[in-house]
Scaffold this active site. Structure first.
Site, PDB file in Angstrom:
ATOM      1  N   GLY A 107       0.948  -1.581  -0.178  1.00  0.00           N
ATOM      2  CA  GLY A 107      -0.328   0.344  -0.169  1.00  0.00           C
ATOM      3  C   GLY A 107       0.882   1.173   0.090  1.00  0.00           C
ATOM      4  O   GLY A 107       1.754   1.252   0.367  1.00  0.00           O
ATOM      5  N   ARG A 110       3.996   6.044   2.296  1.00  0.00           N
ATOM      6  CA  ARG A 110       4.020   7.524   1.737  1.00  0.00           C
ATOM      7  C   ARG A 110       4.191   7.665   0.789  1.00  0.00           C
ATOM      8  O   ARG A 110       4.748   9.035   0.672  1.00  0.00           O
ATOM      9  CB  ARG A 110       6.170   7.508   2.160  1.00  0.00           C
ATOM     10  CG  ARG A 110       6.293   7.043   1.986  1.00  0.00           C
ATOM     11  CD  ARG A 110       7.757   7.185   1.291  1.00  0.00           C
ATOM     12  NE  ARG A 110       8.429   6.458   0.856  1.00  0.00           N
ATOM     13  CZ  ARG A 110       9.757   6.778   0.691  1.00  0.00           C
ATOM     14  NH1 ARG A 110      10.605   7.054   0.764  1.00  0.00           N
ATOM     15  NH2 ARG A 110      10.607   5.482  -0.228  1.00  0.00           N
ATOM     16  N   ASP A 142       8.236   5.306   8.386  1.00  0.00           N
ATOM     17  CA  ASP A 142       8.066   6.150   8.868  1.00  0.00           C
ATOM     18  C   ASP A 142       7.033   7.661   7.902  1.00  0.00           C
ATOM     19  O   ASP A 142       6.559   8.472   8.333  1.00  0.00           O
ATOM     20  CB  ASP A 142       8.517   7.413   9.397  1.00  0.00           C
ATOM     21  CG  ASP A 142       9.681   7.531   8.367  1.00  0.00           C
ATOM     22  OD1 ASP A 142       9.437   7.453   7.022  1.00  0.00           O
ATOM     23  OD2 ASP A 142      11.542   8.084   8.631  1.00  0.00           O
ATOM     24  N   ARG A 200       4.110  13.647  -7.712  1.00  0.00           N
ATOM     25  CA  ARG A 200       3.606  12.752  -8.807  1.00  0.00           C
ATOM     26  C   ARG A 200       2.701  13.220  -9.280  1.00  0.00           C
ATOM     27  O   ARG A 200       2.217  13.723  -8.671  1.00  0.00           O
ATOM     28  CB  ARG A 200       4.169  11.794  -7.887  1.00  0.00           C
ATOM     29  CG  ARG A 200       5.877  11.386  -7.527  1.00  0.00           C
ATOM     30  CD  ARG A 200       5.354   9.627  -7.643  1.00  0.00           C
ATOM     31  NE  ARG A 200       5.082   8.714  -6.870  1.00  0.00           N
ATOM     32  CZ  ARG A 200       5.283   7.617  -6.169  1.00  0.00           C
ATOM     33  NH1 ARG A 200       6.272   6.952  -6.510  1.00  0.00           N
ATOM     34  NH2 ARG A 200       4.905   7.335  -5.580  1.00  0.00           N
ATOM     35  N   ASP A 277       4.381  -4.205  -6.898  1.00  0.00           N
ATOM     36  CA  ASP A 277       3.940  -3.225  -6.605  1.00  0.00           C
ATOM     37  C   ASP A 277       4.288  -1.884  -7.646  1.00  0.00           C
ATOM     38  O   ASP A 277       4.240  -0.779  -6.949  1.00  0.00           O
ATOM     39  CB  ASP A 277       4.027  -2.697  -5.192  1.00  0.00           C
ATOM     40  CG  ASP A 277       5.350  -3.694  -4.247  1.00  0.00           C
ATOM     41  OD1 ASP A 277       5.990  -4.423  -5.274  1.00  0.00           O
ATOM     42  OD2 ASP A 277       5.874  -2.221  -4.402  1.00  0.00           O
ATOM     43  N   ASN A 278       5.689  -2.214  -8.130  1.00  0.00           N
ATOM     44  CA  ASN A 278       6.390  -1.047  -8.676  1.00  0.00           C
ATOM     45  C   ASN A 278       6.162  -1.225 -10.129  1.00  0.00           C
ATOM     46  O   ASN A 278       6.554  -0.678 -11.351  1.00  0.00           O
ATOM     47  CB  ASN A 278       7.692  -0.956  -8.420  1.00  0.00           C
ATOM     48  CG  ASN A 278       7.948  -0.810  -6.781  1.00  0.00           C
ATOM     49  OD1 ASN A 278       7.053   0.303  -6.429  1.00  0.00           O
ATOM     50  ND2 ASN A 278       8.845  -1.152  -6.472  1.00  0.00           N
TER      51      ASN A 278
HETATM   52  P1  AMP Z   1       9.420   0.593  -2.539  1.00  0.00           P
HETATM   53  O1  AMP Z   1      10.551  -0.430  -2.015  1.00  0.00           O
HETATM   54  O2  AMP Z   1       9.611   1.764  -2.228  1.00  0.00           O
HETATM   55  O3  AMP Z   1       8.974   0.353  -3.431  1.00  0.00           O
HETATM   56  O4  AMP Z   1       8.482   0.134  -1.448  1.00  0.00           O
HETATM   57  C1  AMP Z   1       7.668  -1.106  -0.954  1.00  0.00           C
HETATM   58  C2  AMP Z   1       6.745  -0.892   0.030  1.00  0.00           C
HETATM   59  O5  AMP Z   1       7.038  -0.169   1.292  1.00  0.00           O
HETATM   60  C3  AMP Z   1       5.752   0.533  -0.259  1.00  0.00           C
HETATM   61  O6  AMP Z   1       4.636  -0.220  -0.304  1.00  0.00           O
HETATM   62  C4  AMP Z   1       5.653   1.137   0.115  1.00  0.00           C
HETATM   63  O7  AMP Z   1       4.641   2.641   0.354  1.00  0.00           O
HETATM   64  C5  AMP Z   1       5.994   1.172   1.391  1.00  0.00           C
HETATM   65  N1  AMP Z   1       7.490   2.723   2.169  1.00  0.00           N
HETATM   66  C6  AMP Z   1       8.568   2.716   1.436  1.00  0.00           C
HETATM   67  N2  AMP Z   1       9.450   3.664   1.455  1.00  0.00           N
HETATM   68  C7  AMP Z   1       8.565   4.352   3.481  1.00  0.00           C
HETATM   69  C8  AMP Z   1       8.554   4.826   4.210  1.00  0.00           C
HETATM   70  N3  AMP Z   1       9.664   5.247   4.850  1.00  0.00           N
HETATM   71  N4  AMP Z   1       7.579   4.824   4.749  1.00  0.00           N
HETATM   72  C9  AMP Z   1       6.537   3.889   5.021  1.00  0.00           C
HETATM   73  N5  AMP Z   1       6.056   3.054   3.836  1.00  0.00           N
HETATM   74  C10 AMP Z   1       7.249   3.350   2.762  1.00  0.00           C
HETATM   75 MG    MG Z   2       6.666   1.308  -4.331  1.00  0.00          MG
END
Ligand code: AMP
Ligand code: MG
Length: 535
Positions: A107, A110, A142, A200, A277-278
């Site tokens: 989800g 952030r 966070d 974005r 998810d990306n």
């Molecule tokens: P990502 O690796 O950036 O695609 O993130 C994978 C998941 O981790 C997604 O659900 C992001 O929203 C969550 N996420 C990444 N960094 C943070 C953060 N600093 N605080 C909260 N959620 C995060």
């Molecule tokens: Mg992501």
């Protein structure tokens, strides 16, 4: 018009939030959210917002009034401190496969969607803040983002757009005036960094994982609602949702994904974290984290240290991963679409679209009119070899190749004469063996013959090649130079690179310093050759 009135002209029509089921729990407490596509959540207020940069083209596309852009209200809005009338902020619920394994609910941890702006042309653009604080999907993190990764996301989204690669856009980059603690290499060395927020912009931020989460939970009802919403909101050219339209929709997603990855391969982009998810349902590049650009051509390279062991997301593996991800999406759609054969046909269509697109793209990089299997299969295969005898800068190589005089037949040229115009592309030209040189020269001879068969004049070939092979890309070290300066409070490099990368195919003589090979200091510097997911 008064300032207030021009701001009131900015209209919103929040289709995702209006059409899909919302989480009934108003708390930000991290938790599992069921039977809902999103949770309403307000951005967390920030202490001292400060605008670092914004994209003129995106502001223009959105139709934002000039006096708003120059007002303090602009940065207050796009750091989440002060919402505009009509905004209805929410975080989306999605899941995903991370590095090949189902990870359950992820989800918007952030990211907070502010709403769907309707521009003067009637287009819907979702505005999303990344780093705007906790949401129910923040898990143990966070909800914040640091300046370093925000600069990388801001610059790369815009750079990709101007390179002709499908991508989400970035409107603004702002500081929050707060400190965020990060352990950059997960090495037990947490340190405070400047907090930042990127706004974005995309027609939608729906990902493969948005569908997967409902399938995983056997929530077919919400899954169907999300599919219908996506088609009506973002694929309306296909017509009203129906069994037939569902299939056409999946096929289009497959095609768009293939085309996007062809473009990544064209410019030397490595996404770094192709988790499901990306993956945007629109076939746009999304989530710029530990991405990187090939300096020397190396299909096995990935910038992501988290993926160092298996290199699942290495440059040369991206096409296969695109297909793997589509298979996961197809599996998630089965409960609603049911027609497994048609879904399989979509996967095959991905393979065909990628295969044909890749061949066409590769010959366009060489300035050829069209792909001809009899000659070009071998030409392209040998090109792979030619690019890897010694470290060869991919971007410089193609720009130099465009300069070679080929239309006159000249069998008299020696190996060294053939190579001379290309030497600048080699990191250590002295390491080229006589055998490598002769193979490269042979390849150049066969390329010259192929160009002559096309009958293309040198000048025409050069302009065709320079329209697909960029002179300027966001080399990993360039983003790092901008970050180092920004850490010291100097944002001029961010602005300079934003400006430079608006015209990546043009000669920009005063910017020549950014068209050179990766400097030696950047070879093993963190942030330049190695990046983690910490952001
Ligand atoms: P990502 O690796 O950036 O695609 O993130 C994978 C998941 O981790 C997604 O659900 C992001 O929203 C969550 N996420 C990444 N960094 C943070 C953060 N600093 N605080 C909260 N959620 C995060
Ligand atoms: Mg992501």
């Amino acid at each position: 018009m008064e300032f207030k009135e021009t701001v009131a002209e900015i209209k919103f029509d929040n289709r995702f939030a209006d059409q899909l089921p919302a989480d009934s729990n108003p708390s930000k407490q991290p938790r599992q959210v069921y039977k809902a596509a999103y949770s309403r959540v307000e951005p967390t207020r920030v202490k001292a917002p400060e605008l670092v940069a914004y994209s003129k083209e995106v502001a223009e596309k959105l139709g934002l009034p000039a006096d708003f852009l120059e007002s303090p209200q602009f940065v207050e809005t796009f750091t989440g401190n002060q919402l505009l009338d009509g905004m209805d902020p929410y975080a989306m619920c999605y899941g995903g496969h991370q590095f090949g394994n189902w990870a359950g609910q992820l989800g918007d941890g952030r990211a907070i969607n502010l709403g769907e702006l309707v521009n003067p042309a009637g287009e819907h653009w979702t505005l999303q803040l990344k780093g705007a604080g906790l949401t129910p999907y923040s898990r143990t993190a966070d909800g914040l983002a640091v300046l370093r990764s925000s600069i990388r996301e801001f610059l790369c989204s815009e750079a990709m757009f101007h390179l002709g690669v499908a991508t989400t856009r970035a409107l603004s980059l702002s500081l929050t005036g707060e400190q965020v603690v990060r352990d950059m290499f997960y090495s037990g060395n947490p340190a405070p960094e400047k907090g930042a927020i990127v706004c974005r912009v995309a027609p939608s931020f729906i990902r493969f994982g948005n569908f997967q989460i409902f399938a995983a939970r056997q929530d077919d009802d919400t899954l169907k609602q999300l599919i219908d919403h996506t088609i009506t909101a973002n694929f309306s050219h296909l017509g009203e949702p129906s069994a037939e339209v569902y299939v056409q929709w999946f096929h289009e997603v497959a095609q768009r994904t293939a085309e996007m990855i062809v473009d990544w391969m064209r410019v030397g982009f490595v996404h770094g974290v192709m988790n499901t998810d990306n993956m945007s349902i629109l076939g746009q590049t999304i989530d710029y984290g530990p991405y990187g650009w090939l300096d020397n051509y190396d299909p096995d390279w990935t910038p992501n240290t988290t993926d160092a062991q298996f290199k699942r997301y290495r440059f040369g593996n991206q096409p296969q991963i695109g297909m793997w991800n589509l298979v996961q999406l197809a599996n998630a759609l089965v409960p609603v679409i049911e027609d497994v054969e048609a879904l399989q046909a979509g996967i095959n269509l991905y393979g065909e679209t990628f295969g044909n697109g890749y061949s066409a793209m590769m010959v366009s990089k060489l300035g050829l009119n069209a792909f001809v299997a009899e000659t070009d299969d071998a030409l392209l295969e040998n090109l792979q070899k030619v690019l890897t005898f010694v470290e060869t800068d991919m971007t410089i190589f193609y720009r130099r190749l465009a300069e070679l005089p080929l239309s006159e037949g000249d069998s008299e040229r020696s190996d060294d004469e053939w190579l001379a115009p290309l030497l600048d592309a080699y990191y250590l030209p002295e390491q080229l063996s006589a055998d490598a040189k002769s193979q490269i020269a042979d390849w150049l001879r066969s390329y010259a013959q192929r160009v002559q068969a096309d009958g293309t004049a040198d000048e025409d070939r050069k302009s065709a090649m320079n329209a697909v092979n960029p002179k300027y890309v966001l080399r990993n070290y360039m983003a790092q130079v901008a970050i180092d300066a920004a850490d010291e409070g100097d944002y001029s490099v961010v602005t300079e690179l934003l400006e430079l990368l608006r015209n990546p195919f043009d000669e920009q003589p005063e910017m020549e310093k950014w068209a050179v090979k990766r400097p030696d200091w950047a070879r093993s510097r963190p942030g330049c050759s190695m990046l983690s997911c910490s952001s």
